[in-house]
Write an enzyme that holds these catalytic residues in place. Structure first.
Site, PDB file in Angstrom:
ATOM      1  N   LYS A  11       0.855  -1.221  -0.135  1.00  0.00           N
ATOM      2  CA  LYS A  11       0.141   0.078   0.103  1.00  0.00           C
ATOM      3  C   LYS A  11       0.899   1.341  -0.040  1.00  0.00           C
ATOM      4  O   LYS A  11       1.863   1.143   0.271  1.00  0.00           O
ATOM      5  CB  LYS A  11      -1.114  -0.089   1.305  1.00  0.00           C
ATOM      6  CG  LYS A  11      -1.956  -1.126   1.056  1.00  0.00           C
ATOM      7  CD  LYS A  11      -2.870  -1.104   2.366  1.00  0.00           C
ATOM      8  CE  LYS A  11      -3.857  -2.607   2.459  1.00  0.00           C
ATOM      9  NZ  LYS A  11      -4.600  -2.330   3.673  1.00  0.00           N
ATOM     10  N   ASN A 114      -1.703   0.132   7.179  1.00  0.00           N
ATOM     11  CA  ASN A 114      -1.275  -1.172   7.858  1.00  0.00           C
ATOM     12  C   ASN A 114      -0.121  -1.703   6.707  1.00  0.00           C
ATOM     13  O   ASN A 114      -0.088  -3.028   6.895  1.00  0.00           O
ATOM     14  CB  ASN A 114      -2.337  -2.204   8.161  1.00  0.00           C
ATOM     15  CG  ASN A 114      -3.500  -2.520   7.410  1.00  0.00           C
ATOM     16  OD1 ASN A 114      -3.292  -2.159   6.036  1.00  0.00           O
ATOM     17  ND2 ASN A 114      -4.525  -3.089   7.697  1.00  0.00           N
TER      18      ASN A 114
HETATM   19  P1  DAT Z   1      -7.421  -7.123   5.949  1.00  0.00           P
HETATM   20  O1  DAT Z   1      -6.735  -5.953   5.182  1.00  0.00           O
HETATM   21  O2  DAT Z   1      -6.674  -7.657   7.101  1.00  0.00           O
HETATM   22  O3  DAT Z   1      -7.862  -8.372   5.102  1.00  0.00           O
HETATM   23  P2  DAT Z   1     -10.298  -6.199   6.183  1.00  0.00           P
HETATM   24  O4  DAT Z   1     -10.238  -6.895   4.528  1.00  0.00           O
HETATM   25  O5  DAT Z   1     -11.357  -6.096   7.009  1.00  0.00           O
HETATM   26  O6  DAT Z   1      -8.627  -6.640   6.660  1.00  0.00           O
HETATM   27  O7  DAT Z   1     -10.142  -4.548   5.733  1.00  0.00           O
HETATM   28  C1  DAT Z   1      -9.372  -4.296   4.220  1.00  0.00           C
HETATM   29  C2  DAT Z   1      -8.634  -2.826   4.658  1.00  0.00           C
HETATM   30  O8  DAT Z   1      -9.673  -1.807   5.345  1.00  0.00           O
HETATM   31  C3  DAT Z   1      -7.630  -2.908   6.073  1.00  0.00           C
HETATM   32  O9  DAT Z   1      -6.509  -3.485   5.622  1.00  0.00           O
HETATM   33  C4  DAT Z   1      -7.580  -1.623   6.612  1.00  0.00           C
HETATM   34  C5  DAT Z   1      -9.118  -0.891   6.337  1.00  0.00           C
HETATM   35  N1  DAT Z   1     -10.043  -1.176   7.546  1.00  0.00           N
HETATM   36  C6  DAT Z   1     -10.713  -2.261   7.892  1.00  0.00           C
HETATM   37  N2  DAT Z   1     -11.231  -2.007   9.111  1.00  0.00           N
HETATM   38  C7  DAT Z   1     -10.923  -0.983   9.244  1.00  0.00           C
HETATM   39  C8  DAT Z   1     -11.218   0.020  10.338  1.00  0.00           C
HETATM   40  N3  DAT Z   1     -12.108  -0.343  11.427  1.00  0.00           N
HETATM   41  N4  DAT Z   1     -10.890   1.484  10.135  1.00  0.00           N
HETATM   42  C9  DAT Z   1     -10.166   1.813   9.286  1.00  0.00           C
HETATM   43  N5  DAT Z   1      -9.644   1.395   8.417  1.00  0.00           N
HETATM   44  C10 DAT Z   1     -10.088  -0.266   8.229  1.00  0.00           C
END
Ligand code: DAT
Ligand code: MG
Length: 156
Positions: A11, A114
């Site tokens: 990212k 992240n």
């Molecule tokens: P991952 O990236 O671990 O698969 P995800 O698919 O639930 O997690 O979410 C995709 C992305 O969205 C994540 O890397 C960062 C963002 N994100 C998820 N939950 C969030 C939150 N509560 N606040 C801010 N950004 C969030």
């Protein structure tokens, strides 16, 4: 045990922080085979498709802006049980909770910044491969060290 392909995105925060090479090298040294790789700028439409499970969340507009403003690196890794192996290396979504030794656990302090994305299942990986890559952008080459990465009964 099955040979799988999975998608990783590095990212914009990792680009800004000079972490691209270090993150990539973790997958290389694990023994995963790189079968496709390119820099792309995600369009808002592609972001809505990629984050379809999150479009209704309050943080989605910020997530889309972050992911579409600057280029990302996208690559496909191949290996035995690659989807699960790569998710383990990446760590949980909230970097502050991610185990030390994972990419997120070692390099970030945030959920929204992240550093990395990885496919969360074999079905998601399949969809993400076709989302980001044309067939001719994936390479089926012979990795000569395969014989040392895997035992005889682990290569199929
Ligand atoms: P991952 O990236 O671990 O698969 P995800 O698919 O639930 O997690 O979410 C995709 C992305 O969205 C994540 O890397 C960062 C963002 N994100 C998820 N939950 C969030 C939150 N509560 N606040 C801010 N950004 C969030
Ligand atoms: Mg996800």
């Amino acid at each position: 045990m099955a040979m799988e392909k999975t998608v990783v995105l590095i990212k914009p925060d990792a680009f800004q922080r000079g972490l691209v090479g270090r993150i990539l090298s973790r997958f290389e040294r694990k023994g995963l085979k790189i079968v496709g790789m390119k820099m792309v700028k995600m369009s808002p439409g592609l972001a809505k498709e990629h984050y379809a499970h999150l479009v209704d969340k309050p943080f989605y507009p910020g997530l889309e802006k972050f992911m579409t403003n600057e280029p990302i690196l996208v690559f496909v890794l191949e290996g035995q049980e690659a989807v699960e192996v790569v998710r383990k290396i990446v760590g949980v979504t909230n970097s502050r909770k991610a185990d030390a030794g994972t990419v997120r656990g070692d390099y970030s302090m945030s959920t929204g910044r992240n550093t990395i994305h990885a496919s969360d299942s074999i079905e998601t990986a399949r969809a993400e491969i076709t989302r980001f890559f044309a067939p001719e952008e994936l390479f089926d080459y012979n990795l000569k060290v395969w014989d040392y990465i895997y035992a005889e009964d682990e290569k199929e």
